[in-house]
Design a protein around this motif. Structure first.
Motif, PDB file in Angstrom:
ATOM      1  N   ALA A  78      -1.952   2.854   2.128  1.00 20.48           N
ATOM      2  CA  ALA A  78      -1.966   1.764   1.152  1.00 20.48           C
ATOM      3  C   ALA A  78      -3.214   1.815   0.286  1.00 20.48           C
ATOM      4  O   ALA A  78      -3.158   1.511  -0.906  1.00 20.48           O
ATOM      5  CB  ALA A  78      -1.877   0.424   1.876  1.00 20.48           C
ATOM      6  N   PHE A  79      -4.337   2.201   0.878  1.00 24.40           N
ATOM      7  CA  PHE A  79      -5.559   2.293   0.082  1.00 24.40           C
ATOM      8  C   PHE A  79      -5.409   3.323  -1.023  1.00 24.40           C
ATOM      9  O   PHE A  79      -5.790   3.075  -2.172  1.00 24.40           O
ATOM     10  CB  PHE A  79      -6.769   2.633   0.959  1.00 24.40           C
ATOM     11  N   PHE A  80      -4.849   4.479  -0.713  1.00 21.56           N
ATOM     12  CA  PHE A  80      -4.681   5.511  -1.734  1.00 21.56           C
ATOM     13  C   PHE A  80      -3.679   5.086  -2.796  1.00 21.56           C
ATOM     14  O   PHE A  80      -3.800   5.459  -3.961  1.00 21.56           O
ATOM     15  CB  PHE A  80      -4.282   6.836  -1.092  1.00 21.56           C
ATOM     16  N   ALA A  81      -2.698   4.283  -2.401  1.00 22.58           N
ATOM     17  CA  ALA A  81      -1.720   3.789  -3.374  1.00 22.58           C
ATOM     18  C   ALA A  81      -2.360   2.818  -4.361  1.00 22.58           C
ATOM     19  O   ALA A  81      -2.106   2.906  -5.566  1.00 22.58           O
ATOM     20  CB  ALA A  81      -0.552   3.129  -2.650  1.00 22.58           C
ATOM     21  N   VAL A  82      -3.181   1.893  -3.871  1.00 24.17           N
ATOM     22  CA  VAL A  82      -3.789   0.931  -4.791  1.00 24.17           C
ATOM     23  C   VAL A  82      -4.967   1.547  -5.542  1.00 24.17           C
ATOM     24  O   VAL A  82      -5.245   1.159  -6.675  1.00 24.17           O
ATOM     25  CB  VAL A  82      -4.232  -0.362  -4.062  1.00 24.17           C
ATOM     26  N   TRP A  83      -5.634   2.491  -4.927  1.00 24.37           N
ATOM     27  CA  TRP A  83      -6.780   3.134  -5.576  1.00 24.37           C
ATOM     28  C   TRP A  83      -6.335   3.946  -6.780  1.00 24.37           C
ATOM     29  O   TRP A  83      -6.944   3.876  -7.852  1.00 24.37           O
ATOM     30  CB  TRP A  83      -7.507   3.995  -4.562  1.00 24.37           C
ATOM     31  N   GLN A  84      -5.266   4.705  -6.646  1.00 23.49           N
ATOM     32  CA  GLN A  84      -4.784   5.534  -7.746  1.00 23.49           C
ATOM     33  C   GLN A  84      -3.656   4.876  -8.536  1.00 23.49           C
ATOM     34  O   GLN A  84      -3.121   5.467  -9.459  1.00 23.49           O
ATOM     35  CB  GLN A  84      -4.313   6.886  -7.221  1.00 23.49           C
ATOM     36  N   LYS A  85      -3.254   3.681  -8.127  1.00 18.09           N
ATOM     37  CA  LYS A  85      -2.230   2.887  -8.824  1.00 18.09           C
ATOM     38  C   LYS A  85      -0.925   3.668  -9.004  1.00 18.09           C
ATOM     39  O   LYS A  85      -0.344   3.704 -10.077  1.00 18.09           O
ATOM     40  CB  LYS A  85      -2.757   2.399 -10.165  1.00 18.09           C
TER      41      LYS A  85
END
Length: 162
Positions: A78-85
């Motif tokens: 989830a962090f990588f999803a929100v970080w890179q949008k």
């Protein structure tokens, strides 16, 4: 006069991200149950014998514990999803961890690599399941917590203008 301005109050970002995590957990549990149901249906269609109900119950507890471990280790995505949008960064992260988990588990150190632990627990690694210890599960839980809190912190303190 009664006003309807209360309907336009902003929702805190922490609540939004917690709601997304709840949906993730519910989807993962739903998929685990549907996969189990499909497996039972295919077993019935193939007329596979069941030796006894205790055998099945033992494997079900293993299946559901593996599901819980897999849900925990999926949280950092989830962090990588929100970080890179988007979806490409978490997809690349999953592919990278999948390759590393196979290599590290094959070398015999998979019980220290959090992404190898659910596969080892499931018994897919054979004898390597016996190497899992309390530290393995602590590493896995800490990885999930780091992913959760980094996602919450990112959502809370990042300027979301797009």
């Amino acid at each position: 006069m009664f006003t309807f301005f209360a309907l336009a109050l902003p929702t805190p970002r922490t609540k939004i991200s917690n709601a997304k995590f709840i949906v993730y957990i519910l989807w993962a549990i739903g998929l685990a149950f549907s996969n189990l149901l499909i497996g039972f249906i295919i077993g019935l269609l193939l007329d596979l014998p069941i030796s006894n109900e205790y055998f099945v119950l033992g494997h079900l507890s293993n299946y559901f514990m593996t599901t819980v471990l897999t849900i925990l280790i999926g949280i950092p995505n989830a962090f990588f999803a929100v970080w890179q949008k988007g979806y490409l960064a978490p997809l690349g992260f999953v592919a990278l961890t999948l390759v590393f988990s196979q290599i590290i588990a094959a070398t015999g150190y998979g019980y220290y690599f959090p992404w190898s632990i659910p596969g080892l627990y499931s018994g897919a690694g054979g004898k390597y399941k016996l190497q899992l210890n309390e530290l393995s599960y602590i590493i896995l839980v800490l990885t999930g917590l780091v992913g959760y809190f980094s996602t919450i912190i990112y959502w809370k303190y990042t300027d979301h203008v797009k």
